[in-house]
Structure formats: C-alpha cells, structure tokens
Design a protein around this motif. Structure first.
Motif, PDB file in Angstrom:
ATOM      1  N   ILE A 139       1.208  -0.983  -0.214  1.00  0.00           N
ATOM      2  CA  ILE A 139       0.420   0.100  -0.309  1.00  0.00           C
ATOM      3  C   ILE A 139       0.486   1.571  -0.347  1.00  0.00           C
ATOM      4  N   TRP A 140       2.389   1.010   1.225  1.00  0.00           N
ATOM      5  CA  TRP A 140       2.864   1.893   0.689  1.00  0.00           C
ATOM      6  C   TRP A 140       3.920   1.937  -0.335  1.00  0.00           C
ATOM      7  N   SER A 141       5.009   2.757  -0.901  1.00  0.00           N
ATOM      8  CA  SER A 141       6.221   2.178  -1.790  1.00  0.00           C
ATOM      9  C   SER A 141       6.571   4.030  -2.393  1.00  0.00           C
ATOM     10  N   ALA A 142       7.688   3.272  -2.552  1.00  0.00           N
ATOM     11  CA  ALA A 142       8.191   4.853  -2.937  1.00  0.00           C
ATOM     12  C   ALA A 142       9.649   4.419  -4.007  1.00  0.00           C
ATOM     13  N   ALA A 143       9.964   5.160  -5.116  1.00  0.00           N
ATOM     14  CA  ALA A 143      10.963   4.914  -6.137  1.00  0.00           C
ATOM     15  C   ALA A 143      11.673   5.695  -5.564  1.00  0.00           C
ATOM     16  N   LEU A 144      12.779   5.418  -5.484  1.00  0.00           N
ATOM     17  CA  LEU A 144      13.888   5.863  -5.577  1.00  0.00           C
ATOM     18  C   LEU A 144      14.726   7.026  -5.881  1.00  0.00           C
ATOM     19  N   GLY A 145      15.260   8.281  -6.396  1.00  0.00           N
ATOM     20  CA  GLY A 145      15.886   8.801  -7.159  1.00  0.00           C
ATOM     21  C   GLY A 145      17.576   9.189  -7.298  1.00  0.00           C
ATOM     22  N   LYS A 146      17.946  10.137  -8.180  1.00  0.00           N
ATOM     23  CA  LYS A 146      19.552   9.937  -8.400  1.00  0.00           C
ATOM     24  C   LYS A 146      19.966  10.161  -7.220  1.00  0.00           C
ATOM     25  N   PRO A 147      21.085   9.601  -5.729  1.00  0.00           N
ATOM     26  CA  PRO A 147      21.066  10.236  -4.869  1.00  0.00           C
ATOM     27  C   PRO A 147      22.197  11.155  -4.835  1.00  0.00           C
ATOM     28  N   GLY A 148      22.339  12.254  -4.047  1.00  0.00           N
ATOM     29  CA  GLY A 148      23.782  13.181  -3.813  1.00  0.00           C
ATOM     30  C   GLY A 148      24.770  13.054  -3.184  1.00  0.00           C
ATOM     31  N   LEU A 149      25.030  13.701  -2.420  1.00  0.00           N
ATOM     32  CA  LEU A 149      26.071  13.303  -1.908  1.00  0.00           C
ATOM     33  C   LEU A 149      25.747  13.506  -0.001  1.00  0.00           C
ATOM     34  N   GLN A 150      24.764  14.970  -0.264  1.00  0.00           N
ATOM     35  CA  GLN A 150      24.065  14.764   1.241  1.00  0.00           C
ATOM     36  C   GLN A 150      22.159  14.222   1.252  1.00  0.00           C
ATOM     37  N   ILE A 151      21.757  14.363   0.181  1.00  0.00           N
ATOM     38  CA  ILE A 151      20.515  13.993  -0.245  1.00  0.00           C
ATOM     39  C   ILE A 151      19.580  12.630  -1.423  1.00  0.00           C
ATOM     40  N   THR A 152      18.957  11.592  -0.464  1.00  0.00           N
ATOM     41  CA  THR A 152      18.731  11.137  -1.238  1.00  0.00           C
ATOM     42  C   THR A 152      16.889  11.137  -2.121  1.00  0.00           C
ATOM     43  N   PRO A 153      16.967  11.252  -3.104  1.00  0.00           N
ATOM     44  CA  PRO A 153      14.868  12.227  -2.872  1.00  0.00           C
ATOM     45  C   PRO A 153      14.215  10.187  -3.159  1.00  0.00           C
ATOM     46  N   LEU A 154      13.244  10.684  -2.864  1.00  0.00           N
ATOM     47  CA  LEU A 154      12.117   9.214  -2.870  1.00  0.00           C
ATOM     48  C   LEU A 154      10.783   9.707  -4.038  1.00  0.00           C
ATOM     49  N   ASP A 155      10.351   8.899  -4.564  1.00  0.00           N
ATOM     50  CA  ASP A 155       9.044  10.323  -5.173  1.00  0.00           C
ATOM     51  C   ASP A 155       7.528   8.388  -3.968  1.00  0.00           C
ATOM     52  N   LEU A 156       7.117   9.235  -3.339  1.00  0.00           N
ATOM     53  CA  LEU A 156       6.497   8.275  -2.639  1.00  0.00           C
ATOM     54  C   LEU A 156       4.574   8.114  -2.955  1.00  0.00           C
ATOM     55  N   TYR A 157       4.195   7.094  -2.650  1.00  0.00           N
ATOM     56  CA  TYR A 157       2.736   6.941  -3.300  1.00  0.00           C
ATOM     57  C   TYR A 157       1.965   5.709  -2.015  1.00  0.00           C
ATOM     58  N   GLY A 158       1.039   6.243  -2.040  1.00  0.00           N
ATOM     59  CA  GLY A 158      -0.069   5.646  -0.817  1.00  0.00           C
ATOM     60  C   GLY A 158      -1.284   5.142  -2.021  1.00  0.00           C
ATOM     61  N   GLY A 159      -1.393   3.751  -1.574  1.00  0.00           N
ATOM     62  CA  GLY A 159      -2.683   2.904  -1.929  1.00  0.00           C
ATOM     63  C   GLY A 159      -2.171   3.264  -3.588  1.00  0.00           C
ATOM     64  N   GLY A 160      -1.517   3.919  -4.137  1.00  0.00           N
ATOM     65  CA  GLY A 160      -1.159   3.988  -5.238  1.00  0.00           C
ATOM     66  C   GLY A 160      -1.108   5.066  -6.515  1.00  0.00           C
ATOM     67  N   THR A 161      -1.585   6.266  -5.169  1.00  0.00           N
ATOM     68  CA  THR A 161      -0.935   7.333  -5.395  1.00  0.00           C
ATOM     69  C   THR A 161      -0.357   8.837  -4.961  1.00  0.00           C
ATOM     70  N   TYR A 162       0.290   8.624  -6.202  1.00  0.00           N
ATOM     71  CA  TYR A 162       1.582   9.885  -5.758  1.00  0.00           C
ATOM     72  C   TYR A 162       1.474  10.619  -4.880  1.00  0.00           C
ATOM     73  N   LEU A 163       2.415  10.657  -4.264  1.00  0.00           N
ATOM     74  CA  LEU A 163       1.795  11.825  -2.479  1.00  0.00           C
ATOM     75  C   LEU A 163       2.969  13.214  -2.819  1.00  0.00           C
ATOM     76  N   GLY A 164       3.595  12.776  -3.814  1.00  0.00           N
ATOM     77  CA  GLY A 164       5.016  13.471  -3.567  1.00  0.00           C
ATOM     78  C   GLY A 164       6.453  13.035  -3.586  1.00  0.00           C
ATOM     79  N   ARG A 165       7.373  14.195  -4.103  1.00  0.00           N
ATOM     80  CA  ARG A 165       9.073  13.704  -3.094  1.00  0.00           C
ATOM     81  C   ARG A 165       9.239  14.432  -2.028  1.00  0.00           C
ATOM     82  N   VAL A 166      10.200  12.886  -1.729  1.00  0.00           N
ATOM     83  CA  VAL A 166      10.914  13.361  -0.133  1.00  0.00           C
ATOM     84  C   VAL A 166      12.294  13.075  -0.195  1.00  0.00           C
ATOM     85  N   ASN A 167      12.820  14.781   0.489  1.00  0.00           N
ATOM     86  CA  ASN A 167      14.129  14.041   0.256  1.00  0.00           C
ATOM     87  C   ASN A 167      14.920  13.808   1.669  1.00  0.00           C
ATOM     88  N   SER A 168      15.765  13.647   0.951  1.00  0.00           N
ATOM     89  CA  SER A 168      15.977  12.067   2.222  1.00  0.00           C
ATOM     90  C   SER A 168      17.634  11.926   2.897  1.00  0.00           C
TER      91      SER A 168
END
Length: 472
Positions: A254-283
C-alpha cells in the motif's frame, strides 16, 4: 519511589535511569565502571552511582530493583535482591509497568534498521505535534539522548529488541512493550547465542505480532518472505510497504516509493500511498535500506498516529541521523570517514551500497571488525565476501571474541574469496595493521569503520593518520 538499577552504565539501563529521573523518581545504580559517555551522563541526570556489585548497595532497601541483562545468575547484588525478597524486574518489565500501561507501544522490530527507524519515527511524531515518548538503542542526533518521556497519552516509540530480558526472564524484550503498533523491517537469523536455529528466531517475531491487539496496526516490509509469513499471524490490520523493484511475492504494498538519483547529502524518494503519488521526499539518509526505513516510519506515523502525510514528508529532511549509523566522523585530508554499527552480512552490504552511491567517484574503503556473538562465528562465512561487493577495498580486523577455532569466522578465507573475485582485500592480524591499511585512502575516497563494538578505539588514530598524510 526509589529505584535501583544493577548494571546501570549499559546503554539501555542508562536510558531507563534517565527516563525514571524524568518521571520524578529517586534513582541509584551500580556497575563495574562508569566510562564516558554514559558515566558522565548519569551524573548529569542526577543518578546516584555506586562502583562494583555488592549487597551493600541495596542498603537501605530500594522500592524496586531493576536487573540488567549484563548480570548473570551469580551476580552478588542481583542475588541479594532476589533472595532478600526485594521487588525485582527486568528492564523490559520496568518499561512495561512504569511507562506503558496506559500508552500505546509503537515498537520498531526486525533484524536490521531498528535504531534508525525508531529514531526517525520519534522525530516524525514530535514534528507533527504528537509529543511521543521514546526509548531507543542509539543516540538520535535530533534529541541527543536515547529516551524521552513525552505526553501522558501519546505514543511511546520503542526499539524492539528481540534479545532476552534477564537471566530470570528468558523471553524476548519486545514481548513486554505493549505493542499496539509495530514496524517489522526484516527477519534474518541472528543472535545465535540466544536463538540456536531459525525456527526459534522466527518464533520471537511471531509472538510479537500475535500480541498486537485487533485494533492495532502492523507495518511490514513486503520484500522479505519471512516478514510476509509472520504477518499472516496478525489479527490487526496489516500495511505492507516496499520500494520499486522489491520482490514482494504475492503482496501489493500500500505504501511504496521510487528512489531518485542520490546526491552527497540527499536521497530523493517519490512517495506513493495506495497507488496515488503523494510527492517527493528528500531524505538525508543514504541507501535503499534507509529509504525503506523512511517509508516505514511515514506509514506508521500516518496510519498509526493520524499524522498528516505532508507534515511527515517535510519532517524527514530535519532528521539528523543516529550516532554510529553511517555517521560522518570527519573529513581528513579530503577523505570522508564514517562509522557504522553494521555487523550482519546484510547490514554490511546495504551500508556499503548506500555509501558507494553517495561517493561514486572515489574509492570506498570498508574496514570491518567481526565482534558480535553471531559475526564472530562462521555462521555467515559464505555470505560475507559478497557483502563487501560495493567496497573497492575490504579490510578485515581480527575477530573480536574468543571463539573456538572450529566455530570462529575465518577472515583470511573471506579476504581470499574477495581477491579471487577481482577486488582488493586484506585480513589484518592487529588493529595497527588496520590503521596502516587505511592510509592508502586518497582525497576523494571514503572510509567506513564497521563494528558493533569499539573497534579497538582506532577512530581517532585513523583520522589523525589520514590528516598527517595529507600534510606530508
């Protein structure tokens, strides 16, 4: 109430002492030594410390004695407390009785990722206004202590340790953590000194899941077949999570994410909930394993505590990490030097993958001390060579425990397999040799020192040697 802790200078017992002081109790404790950082911390918190384990430490009699897991059945102070009829509890027993009877336990369990995920979960709940309690096995940098009392009715976040509770209570600690909400990150046979086979290890997690009430929630990683099987025993609602590309078997997360290209200090994640795109998380955390940890913490904070997803996504960027978990110690002579707690092959592999993605241009030097009861043995002898695949140079320190030769991990054999696979590796007979081998690192490279112990206290020596090398 006067509470006395036997073995108070341990990580968990020290945190319990701090919690008890925060709750308003008089707290005393004994141990064989009070080295930094715990010794000074106990003094700062107002805990009365007593050197040595003696029956006289129990005079006058405290209202409650908590016996740490470091104590054996012949510990003279523990024996005096029990045989003298004093009220005695284990650490998890004290947590259950004094902090959890009216508060939901938000337990983060699994072989890997517990400390980071529980620390992040506590931060997300705090940042979203939930005022959680907290008891974790590391030092979250956002809190600077491993415990927090929190609000009276707020969730209480606990790192769910599957190790046994005390010599008089041979059952998993997390069974006593009032688990209303649970994250289950992974299940992979560990703690061979407690769990002789995989079936006994699985049973600990099955018992945890069975203790979640019907109205509770289990957030489980769908990419682990053992987790999927254990989750079937839950009588509560189950929410699976997973990254794009995870083999989730017959489960659709139900909760999923796609990894973006990581940088030196940030790993971007595209967050999905129930198949709906919820936005980008900068981890701020590196590696796929930490992306899953972020996903799990968001899922539980949202569904278990009712936090707004948008608030949680923003709060992830505030997370400063946990000491000894991919912690950047220094940049010495242009070399990034990290410390990590990894000791199981899976944790070693994921840690190295994450750091290599963060430092793709330079070489990655991985220095590893096998020190835990499992890592010191040859239980995972065949898995270790592949665990170092992301490292350009693997440096193996001496085994950190006295283990019989027929059971001991063979670091020379591991190094040879790594070399046979075309990568550099060295098995070291001394800690001096480890420090010397790391001097080959050049500006732009990264070094990670991995151990669940103190790694022979080589951290400052490595930093100093690389600093001197750059100035020569």
């Amino acid at each position: 109430m006067h509470v006395h802790l036997i073995g108070v200078a341990g990580t968990g017992m020290g945190a319990l002492a701090g919690l008890l002081k925060e709750q308003g109790h008089r707290v005393s404790g004994s141990d064989t030594a009070f080295h930094p950082p715990m010794g000074p911390a106990l003094e700062r918190w107002g805990v009365e410390t007593m050197p040595g384990w003696n029956a006289s430490n129990l005079e006058p009699a405290p209202d409650l004695v908590v016996v740490g897991n470091v104590c054996r059945s012949n510990n003279p102070e523990a024996r005096a407390a029990i045989d003298g009829g004093l009220r005695t509890l284990s650490l998890p027993g004290a947590l259950e009785e004094m902090f959890l009877p009216k508060r939901p336990g938000f337990v983060v369990a699994g072989t890997h990722g517990k400390t980071t995920t529980s620390s992040l979960l506590a931060l997300l709940l705090r940042e979203s206004g939930k005022n959680p309690g907290m008891f974790v096995g590391g030092i979250p940098r956002n809190f600077d202590v491993s415990f927090r009392l929190g609000g009276e009715d707020a969730p209480f976040v606990l790192e769910g340790d599957e190790y046994d509770s005390a010599f008089f209570e041979k059952r998993p600690k997390f069974w006593r953590y009032n688990p209303w909400a649970v994250i289950l990150t992974s299940i992979e046979h560990d703690h061979i000194d407690i769990y002789p086979d995989e079936a006994s290890y699985l049973a600990a997690f099955e018992g945890l899941v069975e203790r979640i009430p019907e109205e509770g929630i289990l957030v489980a990683w769908a990419g682990d077949p053992r987790v999927r099987e254990v989750a079937k025993k839950a009588r509560c609602r189950v929410r699976f999570y997973g990254l794009e590309g995870d083999d989730c078997g017959d489960v659709s997360p139900i909760w999923s994410a796609a990894l973006g290209k990581p940088g030196l200090q940030i790993t971007p994640l595209d967050l999905y909930g129930g198949g709906t795109y919820l936005g980008r998380v900068n981890s701020p955390l590196s590696g796929a394993h930490n992306a899953r940890n972020v996903l799990a913490a968001i899922a539980l904070a949202a569904e278990g505590a009712g936090a707004e997803v948008s608030d949680l996504m923003n709060a992830v960027g505030v997370f400063a990490g946990v000491r000894r978990r991919q912690e950047l110690l220094a940049v010495a002579g242009g070399v990034h030097i990290y410390e990590d707690f990894a000791h199981h092959p899976t944790a070693v592999r994921e840690t190295l993958r994450g750091l290599k993605a963060r430092h793709p241009e330079g070489r990655l030097f991985a220095a590893f001390e096998p020190r835990s009861a499992t890592a010191s043995r040859n239980l995972h002898q065949a898995e270790y060579p592949d665990a170092f695949r992301a490292a350009d140079v693997a440096i193996l320190a001496p085994v950190g425990r006295a283990i019989e030769a027929e059971e001991r991990l063979d670091i020379d054999a591991i190094a040879q397999v790594i070399r046979d696979n075309g990568r550099a590796a060295k098995a070291c007979a001394t800690m001096d040799a480890v420090v010397e081998a790391l001097q080959d690192a050049k500006p732009g490279d990264a070094v990670v020192l991995m151990s669940n112990g103190h790694f022979g206290a080589i951290y400052d020596r490595v930093i100093l040697s690389l600093t001197r090398q750059a100035t020569c």
